[in-house]
Design an enzyme around this catalytic site. Structure first.
Site, PDB file in Angstrom:
ATOM      1  N   SER A  19      24.585 -14.440   7.451  1.00 55.83           N
ATOM      2  CA  SER A  19      25.090 -13.404   6.540  1.00 55.83           C
ATOM      3  C   SER A  19      25.463 -12.111   7.269  1.00 55.83           C
ATOM      4  CB  SER A  19      24.026 -13.084   5.500  1.00 55.83           C
ATOM      5  OG  SER A  19      23.656 -14.260   4.819  1.00 55.83           O
ATOM      6  N   CYS A  47      20.589 -18.295   5.073  1.00 58.57           N
ATOM      7  CA  CYS A  47      20.681 -18.038   3.630  1.00 58.57           C
ATOM      8  C   CYS A  47      21.519 -19.094   2.923  1.00 58.57           C
ATOM      9  CB  CYS A  47      21.270 -16.645   3.392  1.00 58.57           C
ATOM     10  SG  CYS A  47      21.659 -16.353   1.674  1.00 58.57           S
ATOM     11  N   CYS A  52      18.111 -19.074   0.988  1.00 56.13           N
ATOM     12  CA  CYS A  52      18.234 -18.526  -0.369  1.00 56.13           C
ATOM     13  C   CYS A  52      19.044 -19.397  -1.328  1.00 56.13           C
ATOM     14  CB  CYS A  52      18.907 -17.160  -0.338  1.00 56.13           C
ATOM     15  SG  CYS A  52      18.517 -16.160   1.085  1.00 56.13           S
ATOM     16  N   LYS A  55      17.697 -23.034  -1.921  1.00 59.64           N
ATOM     17  CA  LYS A  55      16.387 -22.805  -2.570  1.00 59.64           C
ATOM     18  C   LYS A  55      16.569 -22.478  -4.039  1.00 59.64           C
ATOM     19  CE  LYS A  55      14.967 -19.054  -3.258  1.00 59.64           C
ATOM     20  NZ  LYS A  55      14.413 -18.096  -2.302  1.00 59.64           N
ATOM     21  N   TYR A 183       6.548 -15.704   0.821  1.00 59.49           N
ATOM     22  CA  TYR A 183       7.692 -16.045  -0.031  1.00 59.49           C
ATOM     23  C   TYR A 183       7.932 -17.570  -0.078  1.00 59.49           C
ATOM     24  CZ  TYR A 183       9.749 -11.254   0.082  1.00 59.49           C
ATOM     25  OH  TYR A 183      10.022  -9.923  -0.053  1.00 59.49           O
ATOM     26  N   GLU A 187       7.251 -20.034  -3.268  1.00 63.11           N
ATOM     27  CA  GLU A 187       8.442 -20.526  -3.962  1.00 63.11           C
ATOM     28  C   GLU A 187       8.489 -22.056  -3.962  1.00 63.11           C
ATOM     29  OE1 GLU A 187      11.718 -18.510  -2.032  1.00 63.11           O
ATOM     30  OE2 GLU A 187      11.496 -16.738  -3.325  1.00 63.11           O
ATOM     31  N   HIS A 441      15.891  -4.180 -27.666  1.00 63.97           N
ATOM     32  CA  HIS A 441      14.903  -4.955 -28.409  1.00 63.97           C
ATOM     33  C   HIS A 441      15.532  -6.220 -28.987  1.00 63.97           C
ATOM     34  CE1 HIS A 441      11.229  -5.514 -30.642  1.00 63.97           C
ATOM     35  NE2 HIS A 441      11.918  -5.705 -31.735  1.00 63.97           N
ATOM     36  N   GLU A 446      11.965  -4.128 -22.148  1.00 71.91           N
ATOM     37  CA  GLU A 446      11.857  -2.872 -22.894  1.00 71.91           C
ATOM     38  C   GLU A 446      10.515  -2.187 -22.620  1.00 71.91           C
ATOM     39  OE1 GLU A 446      11.582  -3.122 -27.277  1.00 71.91           O
ATOM     40  OE2 GLU A 446      11.353  -5.274 -27.025  1.00 71.91           O
TER      41      GLU A 446
END
Ligand code: NDP
Length: 457
Positions: A19, A47, A52, A55, A183, A187, A441, A446
């Site tokens: 990247s 990546c 990424c 994955k 991570y 994951e 909402h 929120e």
């Protein structure tokens, strides 16, 4: 050395087409520089090829399993469900091939010359292409070789896999053991558990995701367990051996396990092996990372580095921004560097976690008086689904000026929400300004503008 220097001369030669390297190469070429880039594996880097992107596709796949189950609470019935690992892997491979092609085409369109082979430094502005033996001269060299899985060196480690191989398993294991608590380990534990695999995670300390806010860590740790993952703490793997078709795993707590696959996810180290850093006079840190200043300048004149090989914040968007800043500075006449503060990140577990800014612990250390606003609640979605999953929303506020300096979330939408929360944290907005923002909402997010009571610990 001049005898074998080819006619190939570049303003910039980039080693590593991941990247960061690709962004730097393309932008520099667009500024008019003559740019070459070398990649020893596949264009796109970790990546796109084995990180990424694939994955996230596996994460999506894993969510359908529980999704079908939860849908029953909403009146759906889904019988005779079947999952085909090889179909998923084939679909994933096709998509990764498509993306790698796009990366390659974009490099071509920008006028970057691509060399699909390993490159090593020779010093004095020269790079050797290992397969073809060609030598290249470049006014500037950028090292963007990324990272590689850490190895421990225990007996039988060669029988284990890393996140490089997990994307190519021929069949879905029935029993899977993952080592690590960062991570990747968390994951993939969620992914395989979601796909119905009997999954265990072994971590050397007591709570996963060290470095994140403690509330987020304990929340995710518990959610891993709630999702059926056997989490073994304060233990490590000491040896692995073959036992028939399976692997026998010795743990340093004297226990033994029999599993189909073992994946090591115990961190990644800078990929500098054999790169010729000594030859080029490039200094590395104790962890093996290339030392750079804020502009990516290494200790050798004309040689720069960015991304995971510099081991600062090892995330794709960071490498991309470092690459863009490098191109702007060196070829675009706009000198600037990437600001590594307030970088948000997400862990794609089930449910996912996401954070930006300081943890409560780090904030207290840095600023002393801190106000905490937090809520842990059952999301509306799970009232009918029956799932036990809970969400966490937490704000860390600096008491002296009421600025929100940390946001820590666990929710299905946490990775999406944190992107916008990062804007507010980067902008230095106060808790009052967050509160002046009207809620949307009904959402889980929120809560972030509705928490009025300070948490009394
Ligand atoms: P991490 O650095 O996140 O975690 C490494 C884990 O391995 C930690 O739990 C660490 O334990 C453990 N560990 C380290 N050394 C040993 C050892 N000698 N024995 C046993 N355990 C050990 O690394 P990952 O491999 O999970 O990921 C690499 C990097 O890739 C991440 O740091 C991240 O930057 C990036 N990444 C980002 C993702 C995202 O943004 N969603 C996804 C995947 C990767 P301890 O806590 O005790 O140090």
């Amino acid at each position: 050395m001049s005898e074998s220097v080819s006619e190939l001369e570049f303003d910039l030669f980039v080693i590593g087409a991941g990247s960061g390297g690709v962004r730097a190469a393309r932008m520099s070429a667009q500024f008019g520089a003559k740019v070459g880039i070398a990649e020893e594996y596949r264009i796109g880097g970790t990546c796109v090829i084995r990180g990424c992107v694939p994955k996230k596709l596996l994460v999506y796949a894993s969510q359908y399993g529980t999704g079908f189950e939860e849908a029953k609470g909403y009146g759906w019935s889904a019988d005779n469900l079947r999952f085909d690992w090889s179909k998923l892997i084939a679909a994933k491979d096709a998509e990764i091939g498509r993306l790698s092609g796009i990366y390659r085409r974009n490099l071509g369109k920008a006028g970057v010359e691509v060399f699909e082979e390993r490159a090593e430094l020779l010093g004095e502005g020269r790079v050797k292409l290992v397969k073809s033996g060609r030598v290249i001269a470049a006014k500037k060299i950028l090292i963007a070789t990324g990272g590689t899985p850490r190895l421990l060196g225990f007996v039988g480690e060669e029988l284990t896999i890393s996140s490089n191989e997990v994307f190519h398993l021929e069949k879905l294991p029935k029993k899977f053991l993952i080592a690590g608590g960062g991570y990747i380990a968390c994951e993939f534990a969620s992914i395989f558990a979601g796909l119905g695999v009997e999954t265990s995670l072994i971590y050397r300390r007591d709570t996963v995701l060290r470095g994140f806010d403690d509330d987020l860590r304990t929340h995710i740790h518990q959610e891993l367990i709630n999702h059926g993952i056997k989490v073994i703490t304060n233990a490590s793997i000491s040896a692995v051996s073959k036992q028939g078709e399976q692997l026998s795993v010795d743990l340093d707590n004297d226990e033994q396990m029999l599993v189909d696959q073992v994946m090591m996810a115990i961190g990644r180290i800078p990929a500098v092996g054999g790169l010729g850093l000594d030859m080029a006079g490039i200094e590395v840190s104790r962890s093996g990372a290339i030392k750079v200043d804020e502009f990516g300048q290494t200790s050798a004149s004309g040689v720069f580095a960015l991304g995971d090989v510099t081991d600062r914040i090892n995330l794709t968007p960071v490498a991309i921004r470092e690459g863009a800043a490098f191109a702007d500075t060196e070829f675009g006449n706009v000198r600037h560097s990437f600001d590594h503060q307030h970088v948000a990140s997400a862990v794609f577990t089930s449910p996912p976690a996401a954070s930006v800014g300081l943890s409560e612990e780090d904030a207290r250390k840095e600023f002393g008086e801190i106000d905490i606003y937090k809520d842990i609640f059952r999301p509306m979605r799970h009232v009918l689904s029956g799932a036990k999953e809970k969400y966490l929303m937490k704000l860390v506020v600096r008491a002296s000026d009421n600025v929100v300096i940390g946001v820590h979330l666990v929710s299905d939408a946490a990775p999406e929400i944190i992107q916008v929360a990062a804007v507010a944290v980067k902008a230095g907005l106060t808790k009052d300004q967050w509160d002046q923002t009207c809620a949307v909402h009904p959402t889980a997010a929120e809560e972030l503008v509705l928490m009025r009571e300070k948490f009394q610990g």
